[in-house]
Design an enzyme around this catalytic site. Structure first.
Site, PDB file in Angstrom:
ATOM      1  N   TYR A 136      42.434  27.818  47.713  1.00  0.00           N
ATOM      2  CA  TYR A 136      42.083  26.535  48.322  1.00  0.00           C
ATOM      3  C   TYR A 136      42.803  25.377  47.659  1.00  0.00           C
ATOM      4  O   TYR A 136      43.084  25.391  46.463  1.00  0.00           O
ATOM      5  CB  TYR A 136      40.568  26.297  48.261  1.00  0.00           C
ATOM      6  CG  TYR A 136      39.892  26.632  49.571  1.00  0.00           C
ATOM      7  CD1 TYR A 136      40.044  25.809  50.679  1.00  0.00           C
ATOM      8  CD2 TYR A 136      39.135  27.784  49.710  1.00  0.00           C
ATOM      9  CE1 TYR A 136      39.453  26.122  51.890  1.00  0.00           C
ATOM     10  CE2 TYR A 136      38.532  28.113  50.911  1.00  0.00           C
ATOM     11  CZ  TYR A 136      38.700  27.271  52.005  1.00  0.00           C
ATOM     12  OH  TYR A 136      38.114  27.584  53.202  1.00  0.00           O
ATOM     13  N   ASP A 141      34.677  26.019  40.084  1.00  0.00           N
ATOM     14  CA  ASP A 141      36.096  25.765  39.850  1.00  0.00           C
ATOM     15  C   ASP A 141      36.382  25.017  38.560  1.00  0.00           C
ATOM     16  O   ASP A 141      37.510  25.067  38.057  1.00  0.00           O
ATOM     17  CB  ASP A 141      36.682  25.008  41.039  1.00  0.00           C
ATOM     18  CG  ASP A 141      36.820  25.904  42.271  1.00  0.00           C
ATOM     19  OD1 ASP A 141      37.029  27.116  42.094  1.00  0.00           O
ATOM     20  OD2 ASP A 141      36.707  25.400  43.398  1.00  0.00           O
TER      21      ASP A 141
END
Length: 753
Positions: A461, A376
């Site tokens: 998320y 990420d």
């Protein structure tokens, strides 16, 4: 009846009437507003923490203007740049070297030059590459130097660059053109012409260095809800490695367990009746799987936390002080929250505490899911930390702070109110005792904690990042995962890779592994690593020697080398592991801070994997290395798109150097395995999905430092516990007889999207 009696009754009646009038007049009137008192100020020279401060929007703009005027090459705004263009990808703070900073903070030395780190993509060159420049001094840049070779040992190949928003837009256009080649199939499978479908990227992008081929998973798009739970079974592989967008091509198509060379071939199979099609209806907003719209009208408000005399912490520039704590805070657009110069009672405990990476690794029987290993940091953990919702993401009365960043555009952007700071009453005693023998008394202290929080939304998320500072000198770091699960189209033996959570939706299993850097300086920079654990010894009881006692004893060990201090993920680790100082406390024990990890991580990627070295930090739940300026981070944003030849390999940091009386860094991995289930719809909940670690004082003090807290409570059986002078809890009824002043609710988080 005598006149005296009449007068008494009349007086009582008048008093009753007066009391009733007072009640009637005050009924409905708002209680008085709380009067805020200024928080206690800590003794630290003003402005010192600014050495760690994130760049201001104006500083970013000046760096951009300097680069545009001094590089001698044309630069296109990254929001419009093609792969064949040159552009400024990002601008961030260049954190000064630790030695320079400590000379400034502790030794009266000069303030380090304020500099920026600029990342540029050079596509319009004979040898396209990624180059990093340090630009300074700020606020008026006058020089730049290329640090790429010094940092990475060579130029960074162009194919390693993260995918930009413009590149995704061009890929989207390509996919839409290709979908038009299968109109009858799309109508049958999805009630679609392609325009109501959205595409979710996967990563990495291929199987070897130089590849830039990405699987995109297609979903039904329904306004106002997450599309991640509505896969249609169609996935496409796009080759977008060429610098010329016109040469990009769709390389492969997957539908419901079968692979095709093109959407044209898919259409031919459908028309010939040789394709098994699952006919899906376009989901409706009021019935779509995963809708977060409330199903009931609002009820009565829940409890509200507020400070009756105002916040007891202070925020000034990038520095927070609270009951002996002092913290400099910031946010990297790539790696997210970072804290520096964490002090307790004037003593530095941690020089740097920063998030490094968040890995999400998936399993599936569909190509997109099975090949996904999101790193990420390459997407932007800090960049996608959006505005926090007051009263839900953080307490309503928390302090909210804006964060600025410059990425994929020449113009700085601001995520307003994207970091919050608050004091949290955990409704749990930090410590307490009720004495019911010899003397009768009660003593205790509430567990009030300073919390620094931000939340990153990384595609589906949402990660809640917490840094907490306790009254006993402990630091707690915690992350919770929420948001939507990612899913695959359910077909075949799908339940080998997760659970079915909808008619055609497979919640795919995955792991979340999070990596942190903790540069502890315990009573100075020079520390060693000590472990302690219990063992049993079998001895004859010394008073009769006729019986055997299994006596636990404490086994202590000093670890001498880095290899000894690298603890494999999920393997047994000593229960007590501490950074120790050469200096003792009053009781002749080394002043220490203990690392205590709370995690239930999944299995690390096998070391035989061709991409494992790019995430080799995940091999270890804890690794302690000597601190080096040339090893500032455990990974790189370039590892995502070329994990087969990683730009930064953490495993190389561990080379068996001595770690006795050295400046040490703890690298900590926490995480969990997530097998999605029905209760993950609509969203994954935070309950049970939190992991982290503690930094706890261990013989660092001579006693628990919280004994000095003004919040302490003590009263004995001989005292009047209801007297304000004897018990601070008895003062609350008057001290809190006020209403908090709540600012009007406002949310502007959608403005920058």
């Amino acid at each position: 009846m005598s006149l005296k009696t009449v007068l008494i009754l009349l007086g009582l009646a008048l008093a009753t009437i007066f009391a009733l009038l007072c009640v009637l007049l005050t009924r409905g009137r708002s209680p008085r507003s709380c009067q805020h008192l200024p928080p206690e100020q800590e003794d630290l020279e003003d402005g010192q923490s600014l050495v760690f401060a994130d760049l201001t929007a104006e500083e970013m703009s000046r760096v951009v203007r300097y680069l545009q005027g001094n590089l001698g090459v044309p630069l296109v705004d990254a929001s419009r740049a093609k792969p064949s263009d040159n552009c400024i990808a990002s601008v961030d703070l260049q954190v000064p070297a630790k030695a320079e900073v400590l000379r400034f903070l502790d030794g009266g030395g000069a303030r380090p030059a304020r500099e920026a780190l600029a990342v540029l993509y050079f596509g319009n060159q004979a040898d396209p590459n990624i180059t990093e420049y340090v630009v300074g001094p700020l606020p008026t840049p006058a020089y730049h130097r290329d640090v790429t070779v010094h940092k990475y040992g060579g130029k960074v190949p162009y194919h390693r660059r993260p995918v930009t928003g413009k590149e995704y837009m061009d890929i989207n256009a390509l996919i839409q053109r290709e979908l038009k080649k299968a109109p009858r199939f799309l109508t049958a499978c999805c009630e679609s012409d392609g325009t109501n479908l959205v595409f979710l990227t996967t990563a990495p992008r291929g199987f070897k260095s130089g590849d830039r081929m990405t699987w995109f998973v297609l979903f039904h798009n329904v306004a106002g809800t997450g599309y991640y739970l509505s896969p249609v079974g169609l996935e496409v592989l796009v080759d977008h490695g060429d610098l010329q967008v016109s040469r990009w091509q769709l390389h492969k198509v997957f539908y419901n367990g079968r692979y095709f060379a093109s959407t044209g071939d898919l259409e031919q199979e459908f028309v010939a009746g040789a394709l098994e099609v699952v006919r899906l209806k376009q989901p409706q907003a009021d019935a779509v799987l995963g809708s977060m719209r409330p199903q009931r009208p609002p009820g009565s408000p829940g409890p509200l936390q507020f400070e009756p005399q105002g916040p007891r912490y202070s925020v000034r520039d990038n520095r927070i002080t609270f009951q002996g704590w002092s913290i400099a805070f910031g946010m990297s657009p790539n790696t997210g929250p970072r804290l520096f110069d964490i002090r307790y009672r004037g003593e530095r405990i941690v020089y740097e505490l920063s998030l490094q990476e968040a890995l999400a690794l998936y399993g599936s029987n569909c190509p997109g899911g099975m090949s996904t290993r999101y790193l990420d940091g390459s997407f932007g953990i800090g960049r996608f930390a959006y505005e926090l919702v007051r009263g839900l993401d953080c307490p309503y009365t928390a302090t909210y702070v804006d964060r600025h960043y410059l990425a994929e555009t020449d113009t700085p952007k601001t995520n307003q109110n994207s970091l919050c700071i608050f004091e949290h009453d955990s409704a749990l005693p930090l410590r307490r005792h009720f004495s019911d023998s010899q003397s009768l008394y009660y003593g205790g202290l509430r567990k009030n904690t300073l919390v620094i929080r931000t939340i990153s939304t990384l595609i589906n998320y949402d990660y809640i990042w917490d840094f907490m500072f306790h009254g006993n000198g402990a630091v707690e770091v915690r992350v919770h995962a929420t948001g939507y699960i990612s899913s695959s189209f359910f077909h075949g033996q799908g339940t080998d890779y997760g659970n079915r959570v909808g008619p055609h939706t497979l919640g795919t299993m995955h792991l979340h592994h999070i990596h942190y850097k903790v540069d502890l300086d315990v009573d100075g920079q020079l520390n060693s690593l000590e472990t302690q654990d219990m063992e049993y010894e079998f001895v004859k009881d010394p008073w009769s020697t006729q019986n055997t006692i299994e006596r636990p004893y404490l086994h202590r060990e000093r670890l001498e080398k880095e290899d000894e201090a690298a603890f494999p993920l999920n393997a047994p680790m000593p229960r007590y592991l501490s950074f120790v100082s050469p200096n003792p406390n009053k009781w002749e024990h080394p002043r220490s801070y203990r690392i205590q990890i709370t995690s239930f991580a999944g299995k690390h990627l096998p070391t035989s994997s061709s991409m494992e070295r790019s995430i080799s930090w995940g091999r270890y739940q804890l690794a302690v290395t000597r601190r080096k300026e040339e090893e500032p981070t455990s990974t790189s944003i370039y590892n995502q798109n070329d994990p087969w030849t990683p730009t930064v390999t953490f495993a190389d940091f561990i080379n068996n150097e001595t770690i006795t009386n050295q400046d040490l860094v703890a690298w900590i991995t926490v995480g969990f395995l997530h097998v999605p289930h029905a209760e993950d719809v609509p969203n994954t909940v935070t309950v049970g999905n939190g992991v982290g670690f503690f930094l706890r004082p261990y013989n660092y003090f001579n006693e628990d430092p919280s004994v000095d807290s003004s919040d302490s409570v003590y009263f004995s059986s001989e005292q009047d516990a209801g007297a304000c002078g004897a018990n601070p809890l008895a003062c609350l009824s008057s001290a809190t007889a006020c209403a908090p002043h709540l600012p009007p609710f406002h949310f502007g988080g959608f403005l920058n999207l």
